[in-house]
Design an enzyme around this catalytic site. Structure first.
Site, mmCIF file in Angstrom:
data_model
loop_
_atom_site.group_PDB
_atom_site.id
_atom_site.type_symbol
_atom_site.label_atom_id
_atom_site.label_comp_id
_atom_site.label_asym_id
_atom_site.label_seq_id
_atom_site.Cartn_x
_atom_site.Cartn_y
_atom_site.Cartn_z
ATOM 1 N N LYS A 70 -89.872 84.258 -7.732
ATOM 2 C CA LYS A 70 -88.500 84.726 -7.979
ATOM 3 C C LYS A 70 -87.805 84.035 -9.154
ATOM 4 O O LYS A 70 -86.957 84.632 -9.808
ATOM 5 C CB LYS A 70 -87.641 84.537 -6.720
ATOM 6 N N ASP A 106 -80.876 89.602 -2.682
ATOM 7 C CA ASP A 106 -80.900 88.716 -1.506
ATOM 8 C C ASP A 106 -79.492 88.284 -1.089
ATOM 9 O O ASP A 106 -79.181 88.199 0.102
ATOM 10 C CB ASP A 106 -81.729 87.456 -1.792
#
Ligand code: ATR
Length: 274
Positions: A70, A106
């Site tokens: 990420k 997220d």
């Protein structure tokens, strides 16, 4: 049916076998009659750059990025949303006519998982355990919604770095130990560490520090040992599937431009978890 017109969406991860995202998205595509297909790709660290290049080379429409890529992925993208830049992590990429843009869904996923359970964030005090990629998105989400954060991490320096990164968004303080003086100040406790993923992991927090008034959130799924303990104590418990669902909903909408069929995605998630 896969045809010459099928748009490919992928997930790049290492490991990737455990992912539930293909089931959630493929069911949603099918439900809406969209000619899309979501495929898992096992991408090792040393191939990340090549894999990102392949998005353009193979005309892949979009991907999810997860553990452990990420943060590393950012340097290979053409554009990064302000939010993902601020968080320092990307979990969703859109290939818009050969321009790769990174997003972070997220933070939104975490916030929506709480809102969906009617848990307030504004003016509430949170204890966040962990200071990895997931914790960064969660802390950002809480602060943007007007909540306050105490953060604890095994490696203190990483918690300090998160404080520095986000302190202009609101109240954030690092704690070096967790005891009653901390837990009694907070309304919601979030496990944003990876503890609970393995069956023999220790709990991220002693259950003795929980009270029935606490909300206990965990990013790990399925149900962890501490989630079970928290339920016994009478806490409101939010598991990791909430964040998983809502980050997927936001990613789906980025790739397709359509409203995601949330109920179908939720049902699919529950089905694959049982
Ligand atoms: P993610 O992207 O899922 O957040 P990560 O960036 O690797 O994954 O972060 C994992 C988090 O779990 C970190 O906060 C890590 O603590 P450290 O920063 O000290 O490594 C925490 N964690 C992992 N194993 C742990 C353990 N055994 N005890 C305490 N914390 C642990």
């Amino acid at each position: 049916m896969i045809t010459g017109k099928t748009k490919i969406i992928g997930i790049f991860a290492d490991p990737v076998e455990h992912t539930l995202s293909p089931s959630i998205h493929n069911e949603a595509f099918q439900y809406l009659g969209l000619n899309y297909c979501y495929v898992p790709f096992h991408v090792k660290k040393e191939y990340l750059k090549d894999a990102i290049f392949a998005i353009k080379a193979l005309n892949i429409k979009g991907v999810n990025i997860t553990v452990p890529h990420k943060e590393a992925v950012i340097k290979y993208l053409d554009e990064v949303s302000d939010e993902a830049k601020y968080i320092g992590a990307v979990n969703t990429i859109l290939n818009n006519e050969e321009t790769l843009k990174g997003f972070n869904t997220d933070a939104k996923g975490f916030v929506l998982s709480l809102k969906n359970e009617k848990i307030l964030i504004k003016d509430k005090i949170f204890l966040v355990l962990g200071a990895g990629g997931a914790a960064k998105a969660i802390v950002y989400g809480i602060l943007k919604e007007g909540g306050r954060v105490y953060i604890y991490n095994r490696t203190l320096a990483k918690a300090m770095a998160i404080k520095e990164r986000f302190s202009n968004l609101g109240f954030i303080e690092v704690v070096s130990i967790i005891d009653k003086s901390v837990t009694e100040k907070v309304q919601t406790i979030v496990n944003a560490t990876s503890l609970g993923l393995k069956k023999d992991d220790p709990m991220p927090l002693s259950p003795e520090l929980l009270k029935s008034e606490h909300v206990y959130c965990d990013i790990v799924y399925p149900e962890t040992h501490l989630m079970k303990e928290a339920e016994k104590i009478g806490c409101k418990v939010i598991g990791g599937t909430g964040m998983l669902l809502w980050q997927a909903v936001a990613a789906f909408e980025i790739w397709t431009g359509l409203q995601a069929p949330v109920e179908i995605m939720k049902k699919t998630l529950n089905k694959v978890l049982t």
